[in-house]
Design an enzyme around this catalytic site. Sequence first.
Site, PDB file in Angstrom:
ATOM      1  N   ARG A  16       0.823  -1.223   0.000  1.00 36.06           N
ATOM      2  CA  ARG A  16       0.000   0.000   0.000  1.00 36.06           C
ATOM      3  C   ARG A  16       0.856   1.273   0.000  1.00 36.06           C
ATOM      4  O   ARG A  16       0.509   2.281   0.627  1.00 36.06           O
ATOM      5  CB  ARG A  16      -0.967   0.004   1.180  1.00 36.06           C
ATOM      6  CG  ARG A  16      -2.038  -1.054   1.111  1.00 36.06           C
ATOM      7  CD  ARG A  16      -2.978  -0.958   2.291  1.00 36.06           C
ATOM      8  NE  ARG A  16      -2.303  -1.348   3.533  1.00 36.06           N
ATOM      9  CZ  ARG A  16      -2.751  -1.068   4.748  1.00 36.06           C
ATOM     10  NH1 ARG A  16      -3.859  -0.375   4.912  1.00 36.06           N
ATOM     11  NH2 ARG A  16      -2.091  -1.469   5.820  1.00 36.06           N
ATOM     12  N   ILE A 440     -23.992   7.267  10.749  1.00 38.01           N
ATOM     13  CA  ILE A 440     -24.150   6.009  10.028  1.00 38.01           C
ATOM     14  C   ILE A 440     -23.522   4.828  10.764  1.00 38.01           C
ATOM     15  O   ILE A 440     -23.845   3.685  10.496  1.00 38.01           O
ATOM     16  CB  ILE A 440     -23.592   6.145   8.601  1.00 38.01           C
ATOM     17  CG1 ILE A 440     -24.296   7.297   7.882  1.00 38.01           C
ATOM     18  CG2 ILE A 440     -23.764   4.867   7.800  1.00 38.01           C
ATOM     19  CD1 ILE A 440     -25.803   7.206   7.880  1.00 38.01           C
ATOM     20  N   GLU A 493     -17.777   1.774  16.617  1.00 34.17           N
ATOM     21  CA  GLU A 493     -17.110   0.695  15.891  1.00 34.17           C
ATOM     22  C   GLU A 493     -15.591   0.695  16.050  1.00 34.17           C
ATOM     23  O   GLU A 493     -14.861   0.278  15.143  1.00 34.17           O
ATOM     24  CB  GLU A 493     -17.499   0.713  14.412  1.00 34.17           C
ATOM     25  CG  GLU A 493     -18.995   0.599  14.192  1.00 34.17           C
ATOM     26  CD  GLU A 493     -19.395   0.574  12.733  1.00 34.17           C
ATOM     27  OE1 GLU A 493     -18.531   0.402  11.866  1.00 34.17           O
ATOM     28  OE2 GLU A 493     -20.599   0.745  12.467  1.00 34.17           O
ATOM     29  N   ARG A 524      -8.177   4.908  -0.214  1.00 36.06           N
ATOM     30  CA  ARG A 524      -8.986   3.955   0.553  1.00 36.06           C
ATOM     31  C   ARG A 524      -8.786   2.551   0.001  1.00 36.06           C
ATOM     32  O   ARG A 524      -9.106   2.273  -1.161  1.00 36.06           O
ATOM     33  CB  ARG A 524     -10.447   4.350   0.495  1.00 36.06           C
ATOM     34  CG  ARG A 524     -11.422   3.333   1.062  1.00 36.06           C
ATOM     35  CD  ARG A 524     -11.375   3.274   2.550  1.00 36.06           C
ATOM     36  NE  ARG A 524     -12.485   2.462   3.057  1.00 36.06           N
ATOM     37  CZ  ARG A 524     -12.405   1.682   4.109  1.00 36.06           C
ATOM     38  NH1 ARG A 524     -11.273   1.580   4.776  1.00 36.06           N
ATOM     39  NH2 ARG A 524     -13.454   0.999   4.531  1.00 36.06           N
ATOM     40  N   TRP A 570     -18.653  -7.622  -1.152  1.00 36.17           N
ATOM     41  CA  TRP A 570     -17.353  -7.088  -0.779  1.00 36.17           C
ATOM     42  C   TRP A 570     -16.405  -8.171  -0.279  1.00 36.17           C
ATOM     43  O   TRP A 570     -15.412  -7.878   0.374  1.00 36.17           O
ATOM     44  CB  TRP A 570     -17.517  -5.980   0.255  1.00 36.17           C
ATOM     45  CG  TRP A 570     -18.105  -4.739  -0.350  1.00 36.17           C
ATOM     46  CD1 TRP A 570     -18.413  -4.523  -1.661  1.00 36.17           C
ATOM     47  CD2 TRP A 570     -18.449  -3.524   0.333  1.00 36.17           C
ATOM     48  NE1 TRP A 570     -18.929  -3.266  -1.842  1.00 36.17           N
ATOM     49  CE2 TRP A 570     -18.962  -2.624  -0.637  1.00 36.17           C
ATOM     50  CE3 TRP A 570     -18.376  -3.119   1.654  1.00 36.17           C
ATOM     51  CZ2 TRP A 570     -19.402  -1.355  -0.316  1.00 36.17           C
ATOM     52  CZ3 TRP A 570     -18.812  -1.835   1.983  1.00 36.17           C
ATOM     53  CH2 TRP A 570     -19.322  -0.964   1.010  1.00 36.17           C
ATOM     54  N   GLU A 614     -24.485  -2.300  -6.263  1.00 33.53           N
ATOM     55  CA  GLU A 614     -23.234  -2.710  -6.899  1.00 33.53           C
ATOM     56  C   GLU A 614     -23.352  -4.078  -7.552  1.00 33.53           C
ATOM     57  O   GLU A 614     -22.773  -4.334  -8.599  1.00 33.53           O
ATOM     58  CB  GLU A 614     -22.134  -2.738  -5.845  1.00 33.53           C
ATOM     59  CG  GLU A 614     -20.809  -3.276  -6.320  1.00 33.53           C
ATOM     60  CD  GLU A 614     -19.837  -3.367  -5.168  1.00 33.53           C
ATOM     61  OE1 GLU A 614     -19.233  -4.427  -5.000  1.00 33.53           O
ATOM     62  OE2 GLU A 614     -19.713  -2.374  -4.428  1.00 33.53           O
ATOM     63  N   HIS A 650     -28.565   1.200   5.322  1.00 33.27           N
ATOM     64  CA  HIS A 650     -27.799   2.320   4.767  1.00 33.27           C
ATOM     65  C   HIS A 650     -27.242   1.923   3.413  1.00 33.27           C
ATOM     66  O   HIS A 650     -26.769   0.802   3.227  1.00 33.27           O
ATOM     67  CB  HIS A 650     -26.653   2.715   5.696  1.00 33.27           C
ATOM     68  CG  HIS A 650     -25.725   3.709   5.070  1.00 33.27           C
ATOM     69  ND1 HIS A 650     -26.108   5.017   4.821  1.00 33.27           N
ATOM     70  CD2 HIS A 650     -24.459   3.594   4.592  1.00 33.27           C
ATOM     71  CE1 HIS A 650     -25.112   5.650   4.232  1.00 33.27           C
ATOM     72  NE2 HIS A 650     -24.102   4.814   4.080  1.00 33.27           N
ATOM     73  N   CYS A 652     -24.840   3.637  -0.028  1.00 34.18           N
ATOM     74  CA  CYS A 652     -24.014   4.762  -0.475  1.00 34.18           C
ATOM     75  C   CYS A 652     -23.406   4.473  -1.844  1.00 34.18           C
ATOM     76  O   CYS A 652     -23.436   3.340  -2.315  1.00 34.18           O
ATOM     77  CB  CYS A 652     -22.906   5.059   0.541  1.00 34.18           C
ATOM     78  SG  CYS A 652     -21.877   3.656   0.976  1.00 34.18           S
ATOM     79  N   HIS A 703     -16.538  11.905   2.518  1.00 35.58           N
ATOM     80  CA  HIS A 703     -15.368  11.514   1.745  1.00 35.58           C
ATOM     81  C   HIS A 703     -14.541  12.708   1.288  1.00 35.58           C
ATOM     82  O   HIS A 703     -13.605  12.571   0.520  1.00 35.58           O
ATOM     83  CB  HIS A 703     -15.799  10.652   0.556  1.00 35.58           C
ATOM     84  CG  HIS A 703     -16.444   9.382   1.012  1.00 35.58           C
ATOM     85  ND1 HIS A 703     -17.802   9.256   1.119  1.00 35.58           N
ATOM     86  CD2 HIS A 703     -15.912   8.219   1.441  1.00 35.58           C
ATOM     87  CE1 HIS A 703     -18.079   8.053   1.578  1.00 35.58           C
ATOM     88  NE2 HIS A 703     -16.955   7.409   1.786  1.00 35.58           N
TER      89      HIS A 703
END
Length: 775
Positions: A16, A440, A493, A524, A570, A614, A650, A652, A703
């Site tokens: 990364r 959220i 969280e 990200r 995902w 998605e 939720h 997005c 974001h």
Amino acid sequence: MAITHSLGFPRIGAQRELKFALEAYWQGKSSAAELRAVGTRLRQQHWAAQAGLDLVPLGDFSFYDQVLDMSFTLGNLPARVRDFHGDALDNYFRVARGRSAAGSEAHGACCAGVAAGEMTKWFDTNYHYIVPEFTADSEFRLDASRLLQEIGEARALGLRAKPVIIGPLSYLWLGKAKDGSNKLDLLPRLLPAYAQLLAVLAEQGVEWLQIDEPALVTELDEDWRHAYSIAYHTLKSTPLKLLLCSYFGPLRENLEWALKLPTAGFHLDALRARDEVQAALNYLGSHKVLSLGVINGRNIWKTDLNAVLDWLEPISERLGERLWLAPSCSLLHVPVDLRSETRLDAEVRSWLAFACQKLEELQLLARALKSGREAVAGALAENRQAIAARRSSTRVHNRQVQEAMARLHDKLGRRQSPYPVRAARQAAVLQLPAFPTTTIGSFPQTAEIRQIRRRFKSGELDAAAYQAAMHGEIERSVRAQEALGLDVLVHGEAERNDMVEYFGEQLDGYAFSQAGWVQSYGSRCVKPPILFGDISRRQAMTVDWIRYAQSLTDKPMKGMLTGPVTILNWSFVRDDQPRAFSCFQLALALREEVLDLERAGIRVIQIDEAALREGLPLRKAQWQAYLEWAVEAFRITANGVADQTQIHTHMCYSEFNDIIAAIASMDADVITIETSRSDMELLEAFKSFKYPNEIGPGVYDIHSPNIPSEEHMLALMRKAAEHIPAERLWVNPDCGLKTRQWPEVMPALRNMVAAAKRLRGAAESARAPLQTAEH
């Protein structure tokens, strides 16, 4: 001999490196020159990893997003950033995220924050792109500097490289006309910029150009098909050889005319369009190259090389060097190198191939086609053994899970009462004000939180110390929310590394990599869990954390879960059974968690389905089948609770207008959705569709580091109130806050709460004259 090539390579680096370089630059800790140097090193590393190919891609590297790169190459910048001065890289990041590096914005308030470009999903993947913006007056002005620099770098290394660009029709298709004009009307202005780009590349000695047109796999009307013909007949005079690339699906009615466009080659995704390979051969011109995507560029399972050779060998004999072999699409969607996985379960590891291994598979296929299978007999035998071992593994199939699946029935997906009855009962229990405020789910994941998790995983902290540290972080989030005056709270969280990985770690049927990162957007990155077998829940996964958070406050606390469709989409999903089967297994496991939360006294439970859209097939004809099982999986998860328990979901990063009826059929009591970047555009759906339940259109674009003002959020909510009855409106951010910093979050949420209070005050004032008249 078949020619081997790649459509693109992961850009983030095996460790990364790009993520950390970007974030250091944005924080003002490094210079633009240092960031560009990291980019140069990564490109060189990626080209070295692809050195065994006949052609390596260039132009696939990006500091944020390849669609945004194309916008800058074409000079298509939003009006709000055209006049900003300074480094071009800073303007690029302003469009991507609303602002650039801390130091670069110091020259004036004009550049301290602009509206970031809208971001949405790249076809049906978990990658996000910055949507090109058009108006009827849009102009295009070529800037080929990015590609020219990379051509120079590749030439210095002696590489045979193939530049990669997004084709003109897919570029228009991916964009949005901000003034409602017809995007296709811009094609006569756009094509000269493309023709100029091709000429510049030809002057540099480029032989082949990869021109990506993934929109070809969608349903195109006659105007779009005609536009394709105009575009490629206009560009055919170039001395470059154009490789026209489609991927992510079959072309169906577009196949014949697309293959007859005047290009030197065509790439077909032979994984998702396997049934079209023979037809493609029949339509292929006598001199045209056919590139076949024979290695899955979107999943991580080893390829059954012997099975591929069975159908590929006759094609190779027919086409010879006119057959090119590649992954099905860019390898952007898979991790870099399996060799980084030193702690992954050995058996599962033997079934996998990451980007570098996929290229090795590609080269094995090419060698087998050139010299015969006996030339790679050992490798083919090893591959056959791995494929067979996975199919027969007792770890893949769980009899109890399969028996539970056999007991699925319609009643599992039904609430006890219709929404109006539930809403009244929930209102009596929760006692919320008008325009209730919430977030959220996640709060900032600080360096301290990440360090605590690392120390716990490494054994430096025992379970009691870890729990105490997480309780401290939960209390911090709860106290901050109480101080802000939020109405429905979350626990923050802190204990969760990722909204999918966290749950996968506690479910049987999953395995986990240590470095299997893929890019979601910008810096990200996510590390999708590996779904290899039947799924079951070992024990409660969230209840203790949520129960503790609720013990700290009298306000309602939301239980936070990721939904079955999102966990599925995902994850790297098993490919030996229909996706719907795996999704229902997830739904049954999560249903148990929902019921446990309710038994623990939690009266608000949010089940995130950020990835519902998605997974939608790219062709509308296939939508209904997908939506039926996806919505049913959500309902099975959510609908075992009593009427008094309020279920939230939720979503997005998606365009929902065309599936709003399916979203309504999920029957969540409250849905929160991303809308702020698109200026509440999603709400257009409610002009013709009467959404029956409560809804929270996001007013805070999390974001972007920009802090939205109270007035800005108030304006968005007033716009929402034009379409949705005020008594059913919630006020919330677009998404979770884990990627933001506390100094950004607190003032933004303070403004959000203030905006909600002003809405309540206005509503009360409007009711006062009516009450007086009644008396």
